[in-house]
Design an enzyme around this catalytic site. Structure first.
Site, mmCIF file in Angstrom:
data_model
loop_
_atom_site.group_PDB
_atom_site.id
_atom_site.type_symbol
_atom_site.label_atom_id
_atom_site.label_comp_id
_atom_site.label_asym_id
_atom_site.label_seq_id
_atom_site.Cartn_x
_atom_site.Cartn_y
_atom_site.Cartn_z
ATOM 1 N N TYR A 174 35.247 38.762 73.989
ATOM 2 C CA TYR A 174 34.544 37.479 74.120
ATOM 3 C C TYR A 174 35.187 36.675 75.245
ATOM 4 O O TYR A 174 36.399 36.750 75.447
ATOM 5 C CB TYR A 174 34.652 36.680 72.815
ATOM 6 C CG TYR A 174 33.380 36.744 72.027
ATOM 7 C CD1 TYR A 174 32.239 36.090 72.481
ATOM 8 C CD2 TYR A 174 33.303 37.462 70.840
ATOM 9 C CE1 TYR A 174 31.051 36.154 71.774
ATOM 10 C CE2 TYR A 174 32.120 37.532 70.130
ATOM 11 C CZ TYR A 174 30.996 36.877 70.610
ATOM 12 O OH TYR A 174 29.816 36.939 69.917
ATOM 13 N N GLU B 134 33.904 33.073 76.070
ATOM 14 C CA GLU B 134 33.099 31.848 76.188
ATOM 15 C C GLU B 134 33.783 30.841 77.096
ATOM 16 O O GLU B 134 34.982 30.566 76.952
ATOM 17 C CB GLU B 134 32.875 31.232 74.801
ATOM 18 C CG GLU B 134 31.820 32.010 74.024
ATOM 19 C CD GLU B 134 31.571 31.468 72.640
ATOM 20 O OE1 GLU B 134 31.294 32.285 71.758
ATOM 21 O OE2 GLU B 134 31.675 30.246 72.452
ATOM 22 N N ASP C 88 12.484 31.980 92.002
ATOM 23 C CA ASP C 88 12.839 33.102 91.129
ATOM 24 C C ASP C 88 12.628 34.382 91.945
ATOM 25 O O ASP C 88 11.496 34.802 92.178
ATOM 26 C CB ASP C 88 11.932 33.059 89.896
ATOM 27 C CG ASP C 88 12.195 34.233 88.951
ATOM 28 O OD1 ASP C 88 12.873 35.193 89.352
ATOM 29 O OD2 ASP C 88 11.711 34.175 87.805
ATOM 30 N N THR D 236 17.079 38.368 88.328
ATOM 31 C CA THR D 236 17.662 39.406 87.483
ATOM 32 C C THR D 236 18.461 40.309 88.406
ATOM 33 O O THR D 236 18.323 40.250 89.634
ATOM 34 C CB THR D 236 16.581 40.238 86.759
ATOM 35 O OG1 THR D 236 15.604 40.621 87.718
ATOM 36 C CG2 THR D 236 15.926 39.451 85.652
ATOM 37 N N LYS E 82 16.647 44.966 89.004
ATOM 38 C CA LYS E 82 15.400 45.463 89.612
ATOM 39 C C LYS E 82 15.754 46.067 90.978
ATOM 40 O O LYS E 82 16.495 47.046 91.018
ATOM 41 C CB LYS E 82 14.383 44.328 89.694
ATOM 42 C CG LYS E 82 13.977 43.798 88.299
ATOM 43 C CD LYS E 82 12.839 42.803 88.389
ATOM 44 C CE LYS E 82 12.315 42.396 87.022
ATOM 45 N NZ LYS E 82 13.008 41.232 86.435
ATOM 46 N N ARG F 267 21.556 45.397 83.715
ATOM 47 C CA ARG F 267 20.588 44.430 83.198
ATOM 48 C C ARG F 267 21.300 43.102 83.007
ATOM 49 O O ARG F 267 22.264 43.014 82.249
ATOM 50 C CB ARG F 267 19.979 44.902 81.871
ATOM 51 C CG ARG F 267 19.281 46.235 81.962
ATOM 52 C CD ARG F 267 18.336 46.477 80.797
ATOM 53 N NE ARG F 267 17.065 45.846 81.056
ATOM 54 C CZ ARG F 267 16.102 46.366 81.820
ATOM 55 N NH1 ARG F 267 16.271 47.527 82.417
ATOM 56 N NH2 ARG F 267 14.967 45.723 82.011
HETATM 57 N N1 DSN Z 1 9.031 42.146 82.939
HETATM 58 C C1 DSN Z 1 9.380 42.057 84.334
HETATM 59 C C2 DSN Z 1 8.393 42.762 85.189
HETATM 60 O O1 DSN Z 1 8.041 43.873 84.855
HETATM 61 O O2 DSN Z 1 7.960 42.239 86.203
HETATM 62 C C3 DSN Z 1 9.594 40.680 84.781
HETATM 63 O O3 DSN Z 1 10.520 40.075 83.960
#
Ligand code: DSN
Length: 524
Positions: A57, A59, A236, A262, A265, A271
């Site tokens: 942990y 925090e 975003d 994120t 991707k 993740r």
């Molecule tokens: N779920 C994602 C996507 O496939 O675009 C976005 O968060």
């Protein structure tokens, strides 16, 4: 007992889960995955995830001034541990001396990778604790606006994201959302209309960034609109962070007040998510919004994996990958257009595109839905997702599929392979005959697909998958059964024999087969 629990292998302790991991790895190898938000994380990133940092942990945050240290200073253990002993840190737990170092390393590498538009790494504040994209965006709402405030975001149906104000998401329930869309003629973002909406509704925050809109954003146009109404601008960049790092998509850093992304991707990391800003007061609010506002302990092993991914993202190889992703997507989209398919939004200059499936019609006028198309493609080994496209009214029955090139480009696909893949998709969808099942209590639309074309498509996909650069991944989860059988024990191209009997056999066969079964002679 201790050894059985803590040192046993997964093969000894839980062969069921071991097998699940193995069949999923095989699925990822055998299929050609075109989900634009998915990619395969490098093995070095994955081994950092599977590290001792998973156990703790942490925090709170590392010392605030450490963000100004350069990488060799962050990794100067004597100096950092000395400081930790003398001053401690702003966390609620002890045992975090190395967590402080690894979190700061991830923050620093992110700041260096994304420094742009005249800003340096020292100008950029990075939070790496948000657990994923939705929580990261929620933290921004929490930091900058109040429930009931007006927020503008791209409509989900036209390519926005759930957390940008969809009515079924918390963002759409707590805030007064004014969605913006595209110009119907150009099928591209309509900045003039966005400007008009902003003047009319005076939002406190405008969100830019998309999940299925395939064109680059004009960050400066967004900034001008936000400035005119005194709104915060949130960019975003979840889908395109890797493209930005690789130099093939413009950066919003220093233009938007806040940038969220994120990390799993196109960035090819674990993740997770990051939030960046160049504004110190906003940075403080964001940190408090993530912890303790939104969540408790962060995932320290994810910091380690993210640090590795960000180091890799600094390489020429990574930039070349991102360039090829965009090039592949354009070739892929153009080829489908050449084959007669309608490409919603008129094309792409990013890593993703959409395909309109409703132009495929059956004899009874039933059109191919995005879901039917996705299911047929999956049968052939091509993984896509159904997606709304302009013209759709609801997210429940989309009439398109969304496809992207990150994963196949990681596997080594170039123009030749993506053209072949586009041809397989075109051939397969052309061989579909949608129809409506009028006999069912609830009328349902389905599709038949020509069997021979489906078989050919599967064989062509298998050939492409087996020729692709990344091997079946090395695994400590047991030997793969590849290549003849998948791990469930079923031959991938096996024939199956059914015997059909009963008073309605003829009716049934006529109904389910795409060929004219009545004209077949016995034995054929
Ligand atoms: N779920 C994602 C996507 O496939 O675009 C976005 O968060």
């Amino acid at each position: 007992m201790t050894d059985y629990f803590f040192r046993g292998t997964i093969a000894d302790l839980d062969p069921s889960v071991q097998k699940l991991i193995q069949v999923e790895a095989e699925r990822q190898f055998r299929r050609l995955i075109l989900i634009p938000s998915e990619s395969t994380a490098p093995l070095a990133v994955r081994s950092a995830l599977d590290s001792a940092f998973q156990n703790i942990y942490a925090e709170g945050y590392p010392p605030e001034d450490w963000r100004l240290l350069k990488e060799d200073e962050i990794l100067d253990y004597e100096a950092r541990l000395g400081e930790y002993r003398r001053f401690s840190d702003p966390r609620y737990y002890k045992g975090v001396e190395y967590a402080d170092i690894v979190e700061t390393l991830a923050q620093r590498r992110a700041a260096e990778l994304f420094a742009a538009n005249g800003l340096t790494a020292e100008d950029i504040f990075v939070n790496v604790q948000a657990l994923s994209g939705g929580p990261a965006n929620n933290a921004v709402y929490h930091a900058l606006v109040n429930p009931g405030d007006t927020v503008m975001g791209m409509d989900l149906i036209f390519g926005g994201h759930l957390s940008h104000g969809s009515p079924v998401n918390r963002s759409g329930k707590y805030f007064n959302i004014v969605p913006y869309t595209i110009n119907e003629e150009t099928e591209q973002l309509d900045y003039e209309e966005m400007h008009r909406l902003a003047l009319e509704h005076r939002p406190k925050m405008i969100i830019a960034g998309y999940s299925s809109y395939p064109w680059q954003a004009n960050w400066k146009a967004y900034r001008e609109i936000a400035d005119e109404v005194g709104a915060y601008l949130l960019a975003d960049i979840a889908h395109v962070a890797g493209l930005i790092a690789g130099g093939v998509y413009p950066s919003p850093i220093g233009i938007a007040d806040v940038v969220t992304t994120t990390t799993h991707k196109t960035l090819c990391g674990p993740r997770g998510a990051m939030i960046m800003t160049h504004k110190p007061i906003i940075a403080r609010k964001l940190d408090r919004a993530v912890f303790p506002g939104e969540q408790g302990g962060p995932h320290v092993n994810v910091f380690a994996a993210l640090a590795v991914a960000l180091k890799l993202a600094h390489t020429d190889q990574f930039a070349a990958l991102q360039q090829q992703i965009v090039k592949n997507c354009r070739v892929f989209s153009d080829r489908l257009a050449e084959r007669g398919y309608k490409i919603p939004f008129g094309g792409t200059n990013t890593h993703l595109m959409n395909l309109d499936t409703k132009s495929i019609k059956g004899v009874d006028g039933t059109t191919l839905s995005g879901d039917m198309a996705a299911r047929v493609l999956d049968l052939a080994g091509i993984v896509v997702n159904r997606n709304t496209i302009p013209g759709d009214r609801s997210a429940l029955n989309p009439s398109g599929v969304r496809m992207g090139t990150p994963w196949i480009t990681q596997r080594g696909f170039k123009e030749k392979e993506v053209t072949e893949l586009a041809d397989i998709i075109a051939d397969l969808l052309q061989a579909c005959t949608p129809y409506s099942d009028r006999s069912a209590r609830v009328r349902s639309a389905r599709t038949k697909v020509d069997f021979q074309t489906l078989r050919d498509a599967r064989a062509r996909v298998q050939k492409l998958a087996e020729s692709a650069g990344i091997d079946y991944e090395p695994t400590n989860h047991g030997a793969p059964h590849f290549p003849h059988r998948d791990a469930t024990g079923v031959d991938v191209m096996d024939w199956v024999l059914y015997e059909i009997s009963g008073s309605k056999a003829r009716e049934f066969v006529n109904f389910v087969f795409s060929s004219d079964a009545e004209t077949l002679k016995p034995g054929q």
